[in-house]
Write a protein that holds these residues in place. Sequence first.
Motif, PDB file in Angstrom:
ATOM      1  N   ALA A   1      31.942  45.083 -37.018  1.00  0.00           N
ATOM      2  CA  ALA A   1      32.767  44.382 -38.004  1.00  0.00           C
ATOM      3  C   ALA A   1      34.066  43.848 -37.404  1.00  0.00           C
ATOM      4  O   ALA A   1      34.739  43.030 -38.014  1.00  0.00           O
ATOM      5  N   GLY A   2      34.432  44.345 -36.224  1.00  0.00           N
ATOM      6  CA  GLY A   2      35.701  43.915 -35.647  1.00  0.00           C
ATOM      7  C   GLY A   2      35.517  43.309 -34.278  1.00  0.00           C
ATOM      8  O   GLY A   2      34.411  43.119 -33.792  1.00  0.00           O
ATOM      9  N   GLY A   3      36.637  42.978 -33.630  1.00  0.00           N
ATOM     10  CA  GLY A   3      36.582  42.476 -32.266  1.00  0.00           C
ATOM     11  C   GLY A   3      36.282  41.001 -32.176  1.00  0.00           C
ATOM     12  O   GLY A   3      36.364  40.252 -33.145  1.00  0.00           O
ATOM     13  N   GLY A   4      35.916  40.582 -30.957  1.00  0.00           N
ATOM     14  CA  GLY A   4      35.717  39.160 -30.696  1.00  0.00           C
ATOM     15  C   GLY A   4      34.323  38.642 -30.947  1.00  0.00           C
ATOM     16  O   GLY A   4      34.100  37.437 -30.963  1.00  0.00           O
ATOM     17  N   GLY A   5      33.370  39.535 -31.143  1.00  0.00           N
ATOM     18  CA  GLY A   5      31.997  39.104 -31.372  1.00  0.00           C
ATOM     19  C   GLY A   5      31.211  38.984 -30.071  1.00  0.00           C
ATOM     20  O   GLY A   5      31.734  39.149 -28.972  1.00  0.00           O
ATOM     21  N   ASP A   6      29.941  38.704 -30.203  1.00  0.00           N
ATOM     22  CA  ASP A   6      29.044  38.601 -29.056  1.00  0.00           C
ATOM     23  C   ASP A   6      29.332  37.329 -28.257  1.00  0.00           C
ATOM     24  O   ASP A   6      29.818  36.334 -28.807  1.00  0.00           O
ATOM     25  N   ILE A   7      29.004  37.363 -26.953  1.00  0.00           N
ATOM     26  CA  ILE A   7      29.154  36.179 -26.122  1.00  0.00           C
ATOM     27  C   ILE A   7      27.815  35.802 -25.505  1.00  0.00           C
ATOM     28  O   ILE A   7      26.929  36.649 -25.346  1.00  0.00           O
ATOM     29  N   ILE A   8      27.663  34.524 -25.183  1.00  0.00           N
ATOM     30  CA  ILE A   8      26.436  34.034 -24.564  1.00  0.00           C
ATOM     31  C   ILE A   8      26.788  33.155 -23.368  1.00  0.00           C
ATOM     32  O   ILE A   8      27.874  32.584 -23.306  1.00  0.00           O
ATOM     33  N   TYR A   9      25.834  33.065 -22.421  1.00  0.00           N
ATOM     34  CA  TYR A   9      26.004  32.144 -21.311  1.00  0.00           C
ATOM     35  C   TYR A   9      25.510  30.777 -21.735  1.00  0.00           C
ATOM     36  O   TYR A   9      24.590  30.658 -22.551  1.00  0.00           O
ATOM     37  N   LYS A  10      26.108  29.741 -21.181  1.00  0.00           N
ATOM     38  CA  LYS A  10      25.904  28.371 -21.669  1.00  0.00           C
ATOM     39  C   LYS A  10      24.483  27.851 -21.530  1.00  0.00           C
ATOM     40  O   LYS A  10      24.054  26.988 -22.301  1.00  0.00           O
TER      41      LYS A  10
END
Length: 275
Positions: free
Chosen positions: A107-116
């Motif tokens: 529910a918090g933080g920056g969220g998931d990241i993905i490579y382009k």
Amino acid sequence: MTYLPKIKKKNIALPLLLLGAIFTSCKDQKEENKDQDNAQIEANSEELEDEAGLNELSAKEKEEGWELLFDGESTDGWRGYGKDSFPKGWVIEDGALKVQGSGAGEAGGGGDIIYKEEFKDFELSLEWKVSEGGNSGIFYLAEEIDGEPIYTSAPEFQILDNEKHPDARLGKNGNRQSASLYDLIPAEPQNAKPVGEWNKASIIVYRGTVVHSQNGENVVEYHLWTDKWKEMVADSKFKDWENFLNAGGEDKQGYIGLQDHGDDVWFRNIKIKKL
């Protein structure tokens, strides 16, 4: 007349031959030792060439077609899932991509990241370590779907503190422990290292065959899009997620993602080879 005793002539030929043989043997031994030393030096040089530094590729890896996805200094190539920019909540710390724990789970933080870039058939390799009680994951073949979180379309290599996080005791037969196909297939053997130590993860995807490796051992193998895959998904919490069932979509390819689950987790030496 005085007779002098005859002095016997010594046969010096044999000792000379022996000395010559010994000299030749020593010379040959020196030459052999020299050749061995040179061979060892050459082997050590090749070994050094094959050793890569932190967030670097070795000469051998470059020849084999590996690509770095993270150089240890910048977030180039990465962005937030469903976003155009790299999110707050992720930082670079000591040459590692770190998700900063929010204490609020997903529910918090920056969220998931993905490579382009999207990948189809590949071998992904990286190292990770987790904080005490931490939880995260590596997603692959993910689609970016408006309004849908990444886990609704992507299989997940689980990252977990098996000792402290309750997920280690949930699911079935340990299928939420580290390196498992999350909530579907347990990693066997379970060989995760303790909190604070670096683990090596590898994911191979090739024409639907998927292999998870952890710390040098293959721990999960399964086959996407097969009848067995469909049966397994139908008997899980993913049963109503069509995009998960058809991971990779029509083109059978997708994004690599790293999960923000609200805990401190570090990633480094992230590299990939297209197959």
